[in-house]
Design an enzyme around this catalytic site. Structure first.
Site, PDB file in Angstrom:
ATOM      1  N   GLY A  16       0.836  -1.193   0.000  1.00 50.54           N
ATOM      2  CA  GLY A  16       0.000   0.000   0.000  1.00 50.54           C
ATOM      3  C   GLY A  16       0.872   1.244   0.000  1.00 50.54           C
ATOM      4  O   GLY A  16       1.994   1.224  -0.500  1.00 50.54           O
ATOM      5  N   CYS A  17       0.379   2.306   0.574  1.00 52.80           N
ATOM      6  CA  CYS A  17       1.099   3.580   0.577  1.00 52.80           C
ATOM      7  C   CYS A  17       2.523   3.406   1.103  1.00 52.80           C
ATOM      8  O   CYS A  17       2.733   2.955   2.223  1.00 52.80           O
ATOM      9  CB  CYS A  17       0.352   4.587   1.442  1.00 52.80           C
ATOM     10  SG  CYS A  17       1.237   6.154   1.630  1.00 52.80           S
ATOM     11  N   PHE A  18       3.506   3.784   0.280  1.00 50.92           N
ATOM     12  CA  PHE A  18       4.892   3.562   0.708  1.00 50.92           C
ATOM     13  C   PHE A  18       5.309   4.472   1.844  1.00 50.92           C
ATOM     14  O   PHE A  18       6.307   4.210   2.517  1.00 50.92           O
ATOM     15  CB  PHE A  18       5.883   3.629  -0.460  1.00 50.92           C
ATOM     16  CG  PHE A  18       5.779   4.816  -1.393  1.00 50.92           C
ATOM     17  CD1 PHE A  18       5.270   6.036  -0.997  1.00 50.92           C
ATOM     18  CD2 PHE A  18       6.228   4.686  -2.706  1.00 50.92           C
ATOM     19  CE1 PHE A  18       5.215   7.119  -1.872  1.00 50.92           C
ATOM     20  CE2 PHE A  18       6.171   5.759  -3.597  1.00 50.92           C
ATOM     21  CZ  PHE A  18       5.670   6.980  -3.166  1.00 50.92           C
ATOM     22  N   CYS A  20       3.882   4.607   4.599  1.00 43.19           N
ATOM     23  CA  CYS A  20       3.655   3.823   5.819  1.00 43.19           C
ATOM     24  C   CYS A  20       4.510   2.568   5.892  1.00 43.19           C
ATOM     25  O   CYS A  20       4.466   1.854   6.899  1.00 43.19           O
ATOM     26  CB  CYS A  20       2.175   3.425   5.912  1.00 43.19           C
ATOM     27  SG  CYS A  20       1.050   4.819   6.092  1.00 43.19           S
TER      28      CYS A  20
END
Length: 324
Positions: A16-18, A20
């Site tokens: 997912g969002c890098f 995080c």
């Protein structure tokens, strides 16, 4: 990987969002670097805007350079699973779309076998009711993201914290990891005192604990997961009745938290990966740092120097020069 570079390897994960996916791995022992970027697609030199259009085939990912002797690939996999929802084929948390898919990009056959075994063990554990859909695919070209996206949790701390809290990622992790079932298993493995100290933040009695006056050479490891935390080389007699150290083996394995309990203002110490309560940090220790890591014996296990090799900690034998 080339034989000449066996001391360092690459691991690539999409979760997912890098933004995080950097902090969970960053600054751990053996982690050389964590780079945000794009991989798994069909276009060259993609940008953040390109990937966001969902037309490039790329996923947001992180590429980790690591030293397997200090932090094995298997542990990277364990940590990876704990950051994601591996049952979601449509993205991660409130980030939807193919570019936010989860995947393990393997760099060699050994990694593929370990990743498949790790995925199979997680599915067989029954932790998740739905099938695990995270792909295991060969690693291709990795394109580092723009500077703005690197180490975002450090450079944009407020924005990162707001984003992460709103994403639902942490709530999901709390429900699925270190939950009631995990606690019950841990309670069966630990003594009652070890459980109360590590999980309920209690403090054991002074002078009535196992290691307060232990003067043997060796390592003190996390009683929950075995991470090496302290060395006898840094142990000193604080006169408090608890084992005390001037520094940890690696700062990356210790987390400091504000503790306002019992009407006091203190700094609590927690093991970063097991999340176990260890003790407290004071500033009345030996020169030059004055640091005093006061640790509960119940939160650690002592491994004598002569047993390090047998218990898998042989690489730390060099710390004890007096007998070597």
């Amino acid at each position: 990987m080339k034989d000449a570079d066996q001391s360092k390897q690459l691991a690539t994960f999409a979760g997912g969002c890098f933004w995080c996916m950097v902090k969970p791995f960053d600054e751990l022992p053996g982690i050389v670097s964590v780079v945000s970027g794009y991989t798994g697609g069909r276009t060259e030199n993609p940008t953040y805007e390109d990937v966001g259009t969902e037309t490039t085939g790329h996923a947001e990912a992180v590429q980790i350079t690591f030293q397997p002797e200090l932090f094995p690939y298997e542990r990277l996999l364990e940590l990876f699973w704990q950051q994601i929802d591996p049952t979601d084929p449509g993205g991660q948390f409130h980030d939807r779309g193919h570019s936010y898919r989860t995947a393990i990009f393997v760099h060699n056959e050994e990694q593929r076998l370990k990743a498949e075994a790790s995925k199979r063990a997680l599915q067989d554990s029954g932790r998740f009711k739905r099938p695990i859909v995270t792909e295991i695919v060969p690693a291709g070209l990795f394109y580092p993201a723009e500077d703005y996206h690197q180490n975002y949790y450090k450079t944009h701390r407020r924005e990162y914290n707001l984003y992460r809290e709103g994403s639902g990622r942490d709530d999901y992790a709390r429900r699925n990891w270190n939950n009631r079932k995990d606690k019950e298993q841990l309670r069966r493995r630990l003594t009652e005192l070890q459980y109360r100290v590590t999980q309920n933040n209690e403090t054991e009695p002074a002078f009535q604990n196992e290691y307060w006056n232990n003067d043997r050479e060796g390592l003190y490891v996390d009683v929950v997961n075995g991470d090496p935390l302290f060395s006898s080389e840094d142990k000193f007699d604080s006169g408090t009745g608890w084992p005390s150290f001037s520094k940890p083996l690696d700062e990356g394995l210790i987390r400091k938290e504000a503790d306002l309990s019992d009407g006091q203002v203190r700094t609590a110490l927690r093991a970063r990966l097991s999340k176990s309560h260890l003790g407290h940090l004071f500033h009345d220790g030996p020169e030059p740092s004055l640091l005093h890591f006061r640790i509960n014996s119940a939160s650690i296990r002592f491994i004598p120097m002569e047993d390090l090799e047998r218990e898998g900690y042989g690489r730390y034998s060099m710390l004890f020069s007096r007998r070597n």
